[in-house]
Design a protein around this motif. Structure first.
Motif, PDB file in Angstrom:
ATOM      1  N   PRO A 158      26.541 -27.508  -3.457  1.00 14.91           N
ATOM      2  CA  PRO A 158      25.918 -28.794  -3.139  1.00 14.91           C
ATOM      3  C   PRO A 158      24.747 -28.684  -2.154  1.00 14.91           C
ATOM      4  O   PRO A 158      23.678 -29.274  -2.403  1.00 14.91           O
ATOM      5  N   PRO A 159      24.875 -27.916  -1.052  1.00 14.11           N
ATOM      6  CA  PRO A 159      23.704 -27.752  -0.179  1.00 14.11           C
ATOM      7  C   PRO A 159      22.536 -27.080  -0.894  1.00 14.11           C
ATOM      8  O   PRO A 159      21.371 -27.456  -0.690  1.00 14.11           O
ATOM      9  N   GLY A 160      22.840 -26.090  -1.736  1.00  9.52           N
ATOM     10  CA  GLY A 160      21.772 -25.418  -2.455  1.00  9.52           C
ATOM     11  C   GLY A 160      21.022 -26.354  -3.382  1.00  9.52           C
ATOM     12  O   GLY A 160      19.787 -26.316  -3.469  1.00  9.52           O
ATOM     13  N   LEU A 187      17.169 -32.310   3.624  1.00  7.45           N
ATOM     14  CA  LEU A 187      17.410 -30.971   4.155  1.00  7.45           C
ATOM     15  C   LEU A 187      18.488 -30.991   5.236  1.00  7.45           C
ATOM     16  O   LEU A 187      19.308 -30.073   5.329  1.00  7.45           O
ATOM     17  N   GLY A 188      18.478 -32.047   6.051  1.00  6.72           N
ATOM     18  CA  GLY A 188      19.517 -32.164   7.071  1.00  6.72           C
ATOM     19  C   GLY A 188      20.896 -32.319   6.458  1.00  6.72           C
ATOM     20  O   GLY A 188      21.874 -31.732   6.945  1.00  6.72           O
ATOM     21  N   LEU A 189      20.980 -33.091   5.369  1.00  2.00           N
ATOM     22  CA  LEU A 189      22.261 -33.246   4.682  1.00  2.00           C
ATOM     23  C   LEU A 189      22.715 -31.921   4.084  1.00  2.00           C
ATOM     24  O   LEU A 189      23.913 -31.579   4.149  1.00  2.00           O
ATOM     25  N   ALA A 190      21.779 -31.163   3.525  1.00  2.00           N
ATOM     26  CA  ALA A 190      22.124 -29.845   2.984  1.00  2.00           C
ATOM     27  C   ALA A 190      22.677 -28.939   4.085  1.00  2.00           C
ATOM     28  O   ALA A 190      23.677 -28.240   3.888  1.00  2.00           O
ATOM     29  N   GLY A 191      22.021 -28.960   5.239  1.00  2.00           N
ATOM     30  CA  GLY A 191      22.503 -28.147   6.356  1.00  2.00           C
ATOM     31  C   GLY A 191      23.866 -28.570   6.847  1.00  2.00           C
ATOM     32  O   GLY A 191      24.663 -27.741   7.301  1.00  2.00           O
ATOM     33  N   ALA A 225      28.529 -37.655   6.022  1.00  2.00           N
ATOM     34  CA  ALA A 225      27.248 -36.977   6.251  1.00  2.00           C
ATOM     35  C   ALA A 225      26.132 -37.640   5.453  1.00  2.00           C
ATOM     36  O   ALA A 225      25.004 -37.789   5.945  1.00  2.00           O
ATOM     37  N   ALA A 226      26.427 -38.069   4.220  1.00  2.00           N
ATOM     38  CA  ALA A 226      25.413 -38.717   3.392  1.00  2.00           C
ATOM     39  C   ALA A 226      24.999 -40.058   3.977  1.00  2.00           C
ATOM     40  O   ALA A 226      23.806 -40.411   3.982  1.00  2.00           O
TER      41      ALA A 226
END
Length: 248
Positions: A158-160, A187-191, A225-226
């Motif tokens: 999912p982050p990728g 990008l912050g959510l991915a991190g 987080a979302a």
């Protein structure tokens, strides 16, 4: 708004493309590893569970299970993240067996040098030890590879995908002098989702229903987080002029 120069656009594009390719490669590698483990990732575990007791002590690594008593001749316990707990088991003939463990308990932390334990051997490896009515697997115990790779996929894929989406977004909007708040939030959510996946697996532990429990816990944390990312992307602080215009 000052538009970026052609050289800046090319620089933005190169960075986005390189990041996109790296993220795509990582996602593909993890997905392929997980898919490859699906057909027979639990083959060794099933073989161990189906193994019958040995009729006599095996002279060589055998497919049957053999149980015998050992004496703890050395023991090492640690709380370090990157170090294993270990114990040396000595049989009646004086042969020593080095064993390692991913955790201190529930058996290992109850033992001292000179204590007796019952160990189960399979294929020439010490699979588990038992004492005081409890048992504990060694690091040589067979595991279901599918669970570990599923947890890895949940933490990485999912982050990728979000990183890839942000890169494509940046390529489409390369005329902008800087990434938008939406890109930054993505990008912050991915991190954030990467440690969320790891945390969900660690919190659930090794329960039999761990895949579904990991998904449930991950979904709750990912949703939080979302929502946080959405608020960061859309929140606009009211200016004094806007406040004055609203009161007039």
């Amino acid at each position: 708004m000052n538009l970026p120069s052609p050289e800046e656009k090319r620089r933005f594009s190169r960075r986005a493309v390189v990041t996109l390719l790296i993220a795509a490669a990582v996602v593909v590698i993890v997905v392929v590893a997980f898919v490859r483990a699906l057909p027979d990732g639990d083959r060794e575990l099933r073989a161990y569970q189906a193994a019958q007791p040995c009729p006599s002590a095996p002279d060589a690594p055998a497919e049957c299970r053999w149980t015998q008593e050992f004496t703890i001749s050395d023991i090492y316990l640690t709380k370090a993240r990157n170090a294993d707990n270990s114990a040396v088991l000595t049989d009646a003939d004086g042969t020593e067996w080095e064993t390692t463990y991913s955790s201190r308990g529930p058996v290992l932390n109850q033992l001292d040098e000179g204590d007796r334990v019952t160990a189960t051997l399979w294929r020439g490896r010490v699979i588990e030890i038992a004492a005081h009515g409890r048992s504990q697997n060694t690091n040589d115990a067979p595991v279901d590879l599918r669970e570990g790779r599923f947890a890895l996929a949940l933490a990485v894929v999912p982050p990728g995908l979000l990183v890839m989406a942000a890169c494509v977004w940046r390529l489409v909007r390369r005329d902008l002098p800087a990434p938008t708040r939406g890109m930054a939030a993505t990008l912050g959510l991915a991190g954030a989702l990467f440690p969320v996946g790891i945390f969900a697996r660690l919190m659930v532990g090794d329960r039999s229903d761990s895949p579904w429990a990991v998904v449930a816990l991950w979904a709750v944390l990912a949703a939080l987080a979302a929502v946080t990312a959405y608020i960061c992307a859309t929140y606009t602080k009211k200016t004094p002029d806007a406040e004055a215009g609203r009161t007039d």
